[in-house]
Design a protein around this motif. Structure first.
Motif, PDB file in Angstrom:
ATOM      1  N   GLN B  22       0.810   6.125   8.578  1.00 55.48           N
ATOM      2  CA  GLN B  22       1.321   4.747   8.551  1.00 55.48           C
ATOM      3  C   GLN B  22       1.833   4.339   9.921  1.00 55.48           C
ATOM      4  O   GLN B  22       1.989   3.162  10.211  1.00 55.48           O
ATOM      5  CB  GLN B  22       2.464   4.613   7.536  1.00 55.48           C
ATOM      6  CG  GLN B  22       2.094   5.017   6.125  1.00 55.48           C
ATOM      7  CD  GLN B  22       1.615   3.852   5.270  1.00 55.48           C
ATOM      8  OE1 GLN B  22       1.433   2.758   5.771  1.00 55.48           O
ATOM      9  NE2 GLN B  22       1.402   4.099   4.000  1.00 55.48           N
ATOM     10  N   TYR B  29      -7.181   0.202   8.130  1.00 52.16           N
ATOM     11  CA  TYR B  29      -8.525   0.159   7.564  1.00 52.16           C
ATOM     12  C   TYR B  29      -9.482   1.015   8.379  1.00 52.16           C
ATOM     13  O   TYR B  29     -10.385   1.641   7.839  1.00 52.16           O
ATOM     14  CB  TYR B  29      -9.022  -1.294   7.443  1.00 52.16           C
ATOM     15  CG  TYR B  29      -9.659  -1.860   8.692  1.00 52.16           C
ATOM     16  CD1 TYR B  29     -11.033  -1.719   8.897  1.00 52.16           C
ATOM     17  CD2 TYR B  29      -8.911  -2.511   9.646  1.00 52.16           C
ATOM     18  CE1 TYR B  29     -11.621  -2.228  10.049  1.00 52.16           C
ATOM     19  CE2 TYR B  29      -9.487  -3.013  10.789  1.00 52.16           C
ATOM     20  CZ  TYR B  29     -10.839  -2.876  10.990  1.00 52.16           C
ATOM     21  OH  TYR B  29     -11.413  -3.361  12.127  1.00 52.16           O
ATOM     22  N   SER B  58      -5.980   2.752  -3.115  1.00 44.99           N
ATOM     23  CA  SER B  58      -4.844   2.031  -2.548  1.00 44.99           C
ATOM     24  C   SER B  58      -3.537   2.638  -3.035  1.00 44.99           C
ATOM     25  O   SER B  58      -2.592   2.819  -2.277  1.00 44.99           O
ATOM     26  CB  SER B  58      -4.944   0.542  -2.900  1.00 44.99           C
ATOM     27  OG  SER B  58      -3.811   0.078  -3.573  1.00 44.99           O
ATOM     28  N   LYS B  59      -3.499   3.010  -4.297  1.00 48.62           N
ATOM     29  CA  LYS B  59      -2.288   3.602  -4.855  1.00 48.62           C
ATOM     30  C   LYS B  59      -2.057   4.993  -4.265  1.00 48.62           C
ATOM     31  O   LYS B  59      -0.949   5.329  -3.863  1.00 48.62           O
ATOM     32  CB  LYS B  59      -2.437   3.684  -6.370  1.00 48.62           C
ATOM     33  CG  LYS B  59      -1.173   4.060  -7.086  1.00 48.62           C
ATOM     34  CD  LYS B  59      -1.432   4.109  -8.574  1.00 48.62           C
ATOM     35  CE  LYS B  59      -0.715   5.280  -9.188  1.00 48.62           C
ATOM     36  NZ  LYS B  59      -1.175   5.550 -10.542  1.00 48.62           N
ATOM     37  N   MET B  62      -0.955   4.690  -0.733  1.00 48.23           N
ATOM     38  CA  MET B  62       0.164   3.771  -0.535  1.00 48.23           C
ATOM     39  C   MET B  62      -0.188   2.681   0.476  1.00 48.23           C
ATOM     40  O   MET B  62       0.545   2.405   1.417  1.00 48.23           O
ATOM     41  CB  MET B  62       1.386   4.545  -0.015  1.00 48.23           C
ATOM     42  CG  MET B  62       2.260   5.101  -1.103  1.00 48.23           C
ATOM     43  SD  MET B  62       3.277   3.823  -1.849  1.00 48.23           S
ATOM     44  CE  MET B  62       4.522   3.632  -0.614  1.00 48.23           C
ATOM     45  N   THR B  63      -1.347   2.099   0.275  1.00 47.07           N
ATOM     46  CA  THR B  63      -1.855   1.085   1.182  1.00 47.07           C
ATOM     47  C   THR B  63      -2.331  -0.086   0.345  1.00 47.07           C
ATOM     48  O   THR B  63      -2.811   0.111  -0.758  1.00 47.07           O
ATOM     49  CB  THR B  63      -3.061   1.650   1.952  1.00 47.07           C
ATOM     50  OG1 THR B  63      -2.665   2.847   2.585  1.00 47.07           O
ATOM     51  CG2 THR B  63      -3.558   0.692   2.992  1.00 47.07           C
ATOM     52  N   SER B  64      -2.244  -1.277   0.891  1.00 44.90           N
ATOM     53  CA  SER B  64      -2.634  -2.432   0.090  1.00 44.90           C
ATOM     54  C   SER B  64      -4.126  -2.405  -0.236  1.00 44.90           C
ATOM     55  O   SER B  64      -4.940  -1.873   0.510  1.00 44.90           O
ATOM     56  CB  SER B  64      -2.291  -3.715   0.821  1.00 44.90           C
ATOM     57  OG  SER B  64      -2.859  -3.705   2.093  1.00 44.90           O
ATOM     58  N   GLY B  65      -4.462  -2.987  -1.373  1.00 45.28           N
ATOM     59  CA  GLY B  65      -5.844  -3.020  -1.829  1.00 45.28           C
ATOM     60  C   GLY B  65      -6.763  -3.699  -0.833  1.00 45.28           C
ATOM     61  O   GLY B  65      -7.911  -3.294  -0.641  1.00 45.28           O
ATOM     62  N   ILE B  66      -6.255  -4.727  -0.177  1.00 45.25           N
ATOM     63  CA  ILE B  66      -7.108  -5.497   0.722  1.00 45.25           C
ATOM     64  C   ILE B  66      -7.523  -4.674   1.942  1.00 45.25           C
ATOM     65  O   ILE B  66      -8.602  -4.857   2.498  1.00 45.25           O
ATOM     66  CB  ILE B  66      -6.409  -6.815   1.139  1.00 45.25           C
ATOM     67  CG1 ILE B  66      -7.451  -7.840   1.558  1.00 45.25           C
ATOM     68  CG2 ILE B  66      -5.385  -6.597   2.222  1.00 45.25           C
ATOM     69  CD1 ILE B  66      -7.032  -9.254   1.321  1.00 45.25           C
ATOM     70  N   THR B  67      -6.671  -3.724   2.313  1.00 46.63           N
ATOM     71  CA  THR B  67      -6.995  -2.821   3.425  1.00 46.63           C
ATOM     72  C   THR B  67      -8.127  -1.872   3.022  1.00 46.63           C
ATOM     73  O   THR B  67      -9.077  -1.657   3.778  1.00 46.63           O
ATOM     74  CB  THR B  67      -5.746  -2.020   3.825  1.00 46.63           C
ATOM     75  OG1 THR B  67      -4.719  -2.936   4.188  1.00 46.63           O
ATOM     76  CG2 THR B  67      -6.021  -1.084   4.975  1.00 46.63           C
TER      77      THR B  67
END
Lengths: 293, 142
Positions: B22, B29, B58-59, B62-67
């Motif tokens: 992170q 991405y 994503s889960k 721990m990253t947003s779905g859009i990434t």
């Protein structure tokens, strides 16, 4: 009004609210299903005011608010069955235990999911029989979230759910939110001034400053179009004049400026320059900090 | 407990994992993209094997779905995966040339920086090549 799009959970159009010393101006946002929207703003920027206006906890002056196509406040009861709201002041009764709180609350919701409640209590190890007043700040937040999700809402509206929590609890809360949107039909709008939380899990980023929405945009394209541009040496004078750059400054090694249209800048820029991506935090400070001072 | 930002992509295969940071300056991405490319190129993920869903990954990361969606779009555009509407994303069959090219590309960028640095410091080409040889042998021993 047009027909409701199944993929939109929350639609806010032209929301306005005036106070003597503060004004929420023409707020427009949309939260699509299956997404998390991070709502960023400095303290006092209007985050809580907007959240409360959506829930009709304060009366708006103008604007149209729809949840799953149903309008607030006309269809308030139906809307509130679809929304889990946790405000800036927790509504938990300090004198009660979690057990009593839950057995009281379940009578109000036909869709109450006791299994999910038990699972979440277990997962977060929220004590069942201690008074709320005896719980830590982190536990209280988790308890509020479990309560807000118990009636299987489609939309979670959370006002600063992670502020004041230690990093471990913050991560747990963020995981819970990612969990919530797994099935693509639900969504989250959470406000925060912690940019890293928003950068981590949000699909959409909305920034509010002084009662005004600066932008509401998908995070990837947002971070893609902004760049810090560094022009080395003293030949940068010409490039600095382009309207594509703002906040330009002379530094010891050359010029530094910012662009919000990097694809365009790449096409027209000549000479020596390099670009750096911004973190959401840098972007947030750039756009909301010390303007005009 | 699962490691932070680490996911076992192919279940039951312990050396197949994605590792992202992170705090890295490389965009998320791009990290996800190159990690999955690596798994495919190294044969840890086989042709026609299904990738995790966007939300699942994503889960886990721990990253947003859009990434994740963006990484998957790039993977599709570059021919590493293909997507079946309503079914999911799968590993493509890659040609030997493509695999070889990808591997060389991974080394090219950091090497380019080193060459530029070497020239700045007025090193001879021969010295630079000797250095590579030396490092190559040195790292072989471990």
């Amino acid at each position: 009004m047009n027909n409701h799009d199944e993929r939109t959970l929350l639609e806010v159009n032209g929301l306005t609210k005036s106070y003597l010393d503060f004004q929420l101006r023409d707020v427009n946002i949309q939260v699509p299903a299956g997404t998390i929207m991070g709502f960023l703003g400095r303290n006092g920027a209007g985050k809580s005011t907007m959240m409360k206006a959506i829930m009709d906890l304060i009366k708006r002056d103008e604007g149209d608010i729809r949840v799953l196509g149903m309008s607030m406040p006309e269809e308030e009861v139906a809307v509130k069955e679809q929304v889990g709201y946790v405000g800036d002041t927790p509504l938990l009764n300090n004198a009660w235990t979690m057990e009593r709180t839950l057995s009281f609350a379940r009578h109000f919701y036909p869709n109450w999911d006791q299994e999910a409640v038990d699972r979440n209590l277990e997962r977060f190890q929220v004590p069942f029989d201690k008074k709320i007043s005896e719980l830590s700040k982190g536990m209280k937040v988790k308890a509020s979230l479990i309560l807000a999700m118990a009636h299987q809402p489609k939309l979670l509206l959370l006002d600063e759910p992670t502020s004041g929590l230690d990093p471990v609890v913050r991560t747990e809360v963020l995981e819970l939110l990612l969990d919530f949107v797994q099935d693509e039909s639900r969504g989250v709008l959470f406000s925060s001034h912690i940019t890293s939380d928003v950068e981590k899990i949000a699909d959409w980023v909305t920034v509010i400053n002084d009662g005004e929405i600066l932008f509401s945009e998908d995070k990837e394209s947002l971070l893609d179009r902004y760049r810090r541009i560094v022009i080395p040496g003293n030949g940068g004078g010409k490039a600095v004049e382009t309207p594509l750059l703002f906040n330009c400054q002379s530094t010891m090694g050359g010029y530094v400026g910012y662009t919000d249209r990097f694809d365009r800048f790449q096409k027209v820029a000549s000479g020596k320059w390099r670009s750096e991506r911004l973190t959401l935090e840098e972007l947030f400070v750039l756009l909301t900090g010390r303007k005009g001072e | 407990m699962k490691g932070y930002g680490t996911i076992y992509l192919a279940r039951g295969c312990s050396d197949v994992l994605i590792h992202i940071s992170q705090t890295s300056s490389t965009p998320m991405y791009e990290q996800v993209l190159s990690e999955i490319q690596r798994l495919i190129v190294m044969g840890h993920m086989k042709p026609d094997e299904m990738l995790p869903s966007i939300r699942e990954l994503s889960k886990e990361l721990m990253t947003s779905g859009i990434t994740i969606r963006r990484a998957y779009q790039e993977l599709e555009r570059s021919g590493f995966i293909y997507t079946r509407k309503g079914k999911g994303s799968f590993v493509s069959t890659l040609s030997e040339e493509k695999l070889a090219k990808w591997k060389l590309d991974q080394v090219r960028v950091p090497l380019l920086e080193s060459v530029v640095q070497a020239k700045k410091l007025n090193l001879e080409e021969e010295q630079f090549q000797d250095l590579i040889k030396h490092i190559w042998q040195e790292t072989d021993e471990h």
